[in-house]
Design a protein around this motif. Structure first.
Motif, PDB file in Angstrom:
ATOM      1  N   LYS A  14       0.820  -1.229   0.000  1.00  0.00           N
ATOM      2  CA  LYS A  14       0.000   0.000   0.000  1.00  0.00           C
ATOM      3  C   LYS A  14       0.844   1.264   0.000  1.00  0.00           C
ATOM      4  O   LYS A  14       0.531   2.233  -0.663  1.00  0.00           O
ATOM      5  CB  LYS A  14      -0.913   0.014   1.237  1.00  0.00           C
ATOM      6  N   ARG A  15       1.941   1.258   0.768  1.00  0.00           N
ATOM      7  CA  ARG A  15       2.707   2.501   0.930  1.00  0.00           C
ATOM      8  C   ARG A  15       4.148   2.383   0.476  1.00  0.00           C
ATOM      9  O   ARG A  15       4.990   3.188   0.878  1.00  0.00           O
ATOM     10  CB  ARG A  15       2.642   2.949   2.389  1.00  0.00           C
ATOM     11  N   SER A  16       4.434   1.391  -0.332  1.00  0.00           N
ATOM     12  CA  SER A  16       5.789   1.281  -0.888  1.00  0.00           C
ATOM     13  C   SER A  16       5.703   0.437  -2.154  1.00  0.00           C
ATOM     14  O   SER A  16       4.734  -0.282  -2.359  1.00  0.00           O
ATOM     15  CB  SER A  16       6.733   0.627   0.128  1.00  0.00           C
ATOM     16  N   PRO A  17       6.725   0.529  -2.994  1.00  0.00           N
ATOM     17  CA  PRO A  17       6.701  -0.269  -4.223  1.00  0.00           C
ATOM     18  C   PRO A  17       7.087  -1.728  -3.979  1.00  0.00           C
ATOM     19  O   PRO A  17       7.083  -2.526  -4.915  1.00  0.00           O
ATOM     20  CB  PRO A  17       7.725   0.432  -5.118  1.00  0.00           C
ATOM     21  N   ALA A  18       7.410  -2.071  -2.715  1.00  0.00           N
ATOM     22  CA  ALA A  18       7.753  -3.469  -2.416  1.00  0.00           C
ATOM     23  C   ALA A  18       6.579  -4.373  -2.787  1.00  0.00           C
ATOM     24  O   ALA A  18       5.420  -3.971  -2.691  1.00  0.00           O
ATOM     25  CB  ALA A  18       8.077  -3.611  -0.935  1.00  0.00           C
ATOM     26  N   LEU A  19       6.899  -5.581  -3.200  1.00  0.00           N
ATOM     27  CA  LEU A  19       5.836  -6.506  -3.603  1.00  0.00           C
ATOM     28  C   LEU A  19       5.378  -7.358  -2.428  1.00  0.00           C
ATOM     29  O   LEU A  19       6.160  -7.706  -1.550  1.00  0.00           O
ATOM     30  CB  LEU A  19       6.333  -7.405  -4.740  1.00  0.00           C
ATOM     31  N   GLU A  20       4.102  -7.682  -2.417  1.00  0.00           N
ATOM     32  CA  GLU A  20       3.560  -8.607  -1.427  1.00  0.00           C
ATOM     33  C   GLU A  20       2.405  -9.370  -2.072  1.00  0.00           C
ATOM     34  O   GLU A  20       2.081  -9.152  -3.251  1.00  0.00           O
ATOM     35  CB  GLU A  20       3.090  -7.850  -0.174  1.00  0.00           C
ATOM     36  N   LEU A  21       1.772 -10.263  -1.335  1.00  0.00           N
ATOM     37  CA  LEU A  21       0.608 -10.977  -1.857  1.00  0.00           C
ATOM     38  C   LEU A  21      -0.656 -10.221  -1.485  1.00  0.00           C
ATOM     39  O   LEU A  21      -0.810  -9.778  -0.341  1.00  0.00           O
ATOM     40  CB  LEU A  21       0.556 -12.399  -1.278  1.00  0.00           C
ATOM     41  N   ARG A  36      -3.652  -8.892   2.799  1.00  0.00           N
ATOM     42  CA  ARG A  36      -2.250  -8.742   2.373  1.00  0.00           C
ATOM     43  C   ARG A  36      -1.331  -9.640   3.186  1.00  0.00           C
ATOM     44  O   ARG A  36      -1.451  -9.702   4.412  1.00  0.00           O
ATOM     45  CB  ARG A  36      -1.814  -7.276   2.510  1.00  0.00           C
ATOM     46  N   ILE A  37      -0.423 -10.324   2.491  1.00  0.00           N
ATOM     47  CA  ILE A  37       0.511 -11.251   3.126  1.00  0.00           C
ATOM     48  C   ILE A  37       1.915 -10.935   2.610  1.00  0.00           C
ATOM     49  O   ILE A  37       2.170 -11.000   1.396  1.00  0.00           O
ATOM     50  CB  ILE A  37       0.156 -12.716   2.786  1.00  0.00           C
ATOM     51  N   PRO A  38       2.849 -10.571   3.520  1.00  0.00           N
ATOM     52  CA  PRO A  38       4.217 -10.299   3.076  1.00  0.00           C
ATOM     53  C   PRO A  38       4.896 -11.567   2.546  1.00  0.00           C
ATOM     54  O   PRO A  38       4.607 -12.674   3.014  1.00  0.00           O
ATOM     55  CB  PRO A  38       4.921  -9.822   4.350  1.00  0.00           C
ATOM     56  N   PHE A  39       5.803 -11.401   1.581  1.00  0.00           N
ATOM     57  CA  PHE A  39       6.619 -12.521   1.117  1.00  0.00           C
ATOM     58  C   PHE A  39       7.336 -13.126   2.327  1.00  0.00           C
ATOM     59  O   PHE A  39       7.830 -12.403   3.193  1.00  0.00           O
ATOM     60  CB  PHE A  39       7.664 -12.030   0.112  1.00  0.00           C
ATOM     61  N   GLY A  40       7.362 -14.443   2.377  1.00  0.00           N
ATOM     62  CA  GLY A  40       8.069 -15.126   3.450  1.00  0.00           C
ATOM     63  C   GLY A  40       7.227 -15.375   4.676  1.00  0.00           C
ATOM     64  O   GLY A  40       7.686 -16.038   5.609  1.00  0.00           O
ATOM     65  N   THR A  41       6.000 -14.858   4.709  1.00  0.00           N
ATOM     66  CA  THR A  41       5.132 -15.043   5.875  1.00  0.00           C
ATOM     67  C   THR A  41       4.045 -16.063   5.569  1.00  0.00           C
ATOM     68  O   THR A  41       3.394 -15.991   4.520  1.00  0.00           O
ATOM     69  CB  THR A  41       4.471 -13.706   6.280  1.00  0.00           C
ATOM     70  N   GLY A  42       3.841 -16.994   6.504  1.00  0.00           N
ATOM     71  CA  GLY A  42       2.780 -17.979   6.346  1.00  0.00           C
ATOM     72  C   GLY A  42       3.059 -18.938   5.194  1.00  0.00           C
ATOM     73  O   GLY A  42       4.137 -18.929   4.581  1.00  0.00           O
ATOM     74  N   VAL A  43       2.054 -19.760   4.901  1.00  0.00           N
ATOM     75  CA  VAL A  43       2.234 -20.774   3.861  1.00  0.00           C
ATOM     76  C   VAL A  43       2.277 -20.112   2.485  1.00  0.00           C
ATOM     77  O   VAL A  43       3.130 -20.424   1.646  1.00  0.00           O
ATOM     78  CB  VAL A  43       1.098 -21.819   3.927  1.00  0.00           C
ATOM     79  N   CYS A  44       1.364 -19.152   2.261  1.00  0.00           N
ATOM     80  CA  CYS A  44       1.318 -18.473   0.958  1.00  0.00           C
ATOM     81  C   CYS A  44       2.585 -17.658   0.711  1.00  0.00           C
ATOM     82  O   CYS A  44       3.165 -17.715  -0.384  1.00  0.00           O
ATOM     83  CB  CYS A  44       0.091 -17.555   0.879  1.00  0.00           C
ATOM     84  N   GLY A  45       3.003 -16.895   1.733  1.00  0.00           N
ATOM     85  CA  GLY A  45       4.200 -16.066   1.577  1.00  0.00           C
ATOM     86  C   GLY A  45       5.461 -16.894   1.386  1.00  0.00           C
ATOM     87  O   GLY A  45       6.392 -16.479   0.685  1.00  0.00           O
ATOM     88  N   THR A  46       5.494 -18.075   1.990  1.00  0.00           N
ATOM     89  CA  THR A  46       6.631 -18.982   1.801  1.00  0.00           C
ATOM     90  C   THR A  46       6.654 -19.509   0.369  1.00  0.00           C
ATOM     91  O   THR A  46       7.712 -19.577  -0.272  1.00  0.00           O
ATOM     92  CB  THR A  46       6.557 -20.148   2.812  1.00  0.00           C
ATOM     93  N   ALA A  47       5.476 -19.875  -0.155  1.00  0.00           N
ATOM     94  CA  ALA A  47       5.402 -20.353  -1.552  1.00  0.00           C
ATOM     95  C   ALA A  47       5.819 -19.246  -2.514  1.00  0.00           C
ATOM     96  O   ALA A  47       6.545 -19.491  -3.485  1.00  0.00           O
ATOM     97  CB  ALA A  47       3.983 -20.822  -1.863  1.00  0.00           C
TER      98      ALA A  47
END
Ligand code: SME
Length: 166
Positions: free
Chosen positions: A63-70, A83-94
């Motif tokens: 929302k407030r940066s160009p960083a990518l997330e789910l 919203r799920i950050p990369f590396g967090t939870g099952v989805c972010g890990t995938a």
């Protein structure tokens, strides 16, 4: 009227062949990614037994940066975390690893995000395009160890089909 329904076969590989055929027919001539994800979420729900959530998270800017997330995409099931950050939870890990996550017991997965308290097992498959993860397909079940390698292979084939269609 569309009437895509699974046949009588109990064979998991056959079930996924039918699901892929239906997904191919529904998405082949449609360029709108939201429409395609919505129909495929509905097909997953229709074809696969014992699910409590089936749908997509897309890779998109935060929302407030160009960083990518789910970011939550089309799905069937209860309202879910947006919203799920990369590396967090099952989805972010995938999404971060680019590798399918087959989780027999979500409570044993470090950082698992419980969107629906009923979920016991989960399968998350990345969708890639040009070597980059663009989305993940997420399936949740209220049964422990619901998903097998046959499910992983079936959903991976679906992800490959959707690569240029979502
Ligand atoms: N359980 C997932 C979050 C998404 S919901 O299951 C729909 C996770 O840990 O990434």
């Amino acid at each position: 009227m569309y009437d895509f329904k699974p046949g009588e076969s109990q064979d998991v590989a056959e079930l996924y062949r039918e699901l892929l055929g239906a997904a191919d027919a529904l998405t082949a001539d449609e360029p709108d990614s939201v429409a395609n994800m919505a129909n495929v979420a509905a097909l997953l729900w229709e074809f696969l037994p014992d699910l409590n959530w089936a749908g997509f998270y897309r890779v998109a800017p935060a929302k407030r940066s160009p960083a990518l997330e789910l970011v939550l995409g089309p799905f069937v099931g209860r309202p879910a975390c947006i919203r799920i950050p990369f590396g967090t939870g099952v989805c972010g890990t995938a999404a971060q690893s680019g590798a399918t996550q087959l989780v027999e017991d979500v409570h044993a997965f470090p950082g698992h995000i419980a969107c629906d308290a009923a979920s016991q097992s989960e399968l998350v498959v990345p969708v890639t395009r040009d070597g980059r993860v663009i989305a993940v397909i997420d399936l949740d079940s209220p049964h422990p160890a619901r998903f097998t390698q046959a499910d992983a292979q079936g959903v991976e084939a679906l992800a490959a089909l959707l690569s240029a269609r979502i």
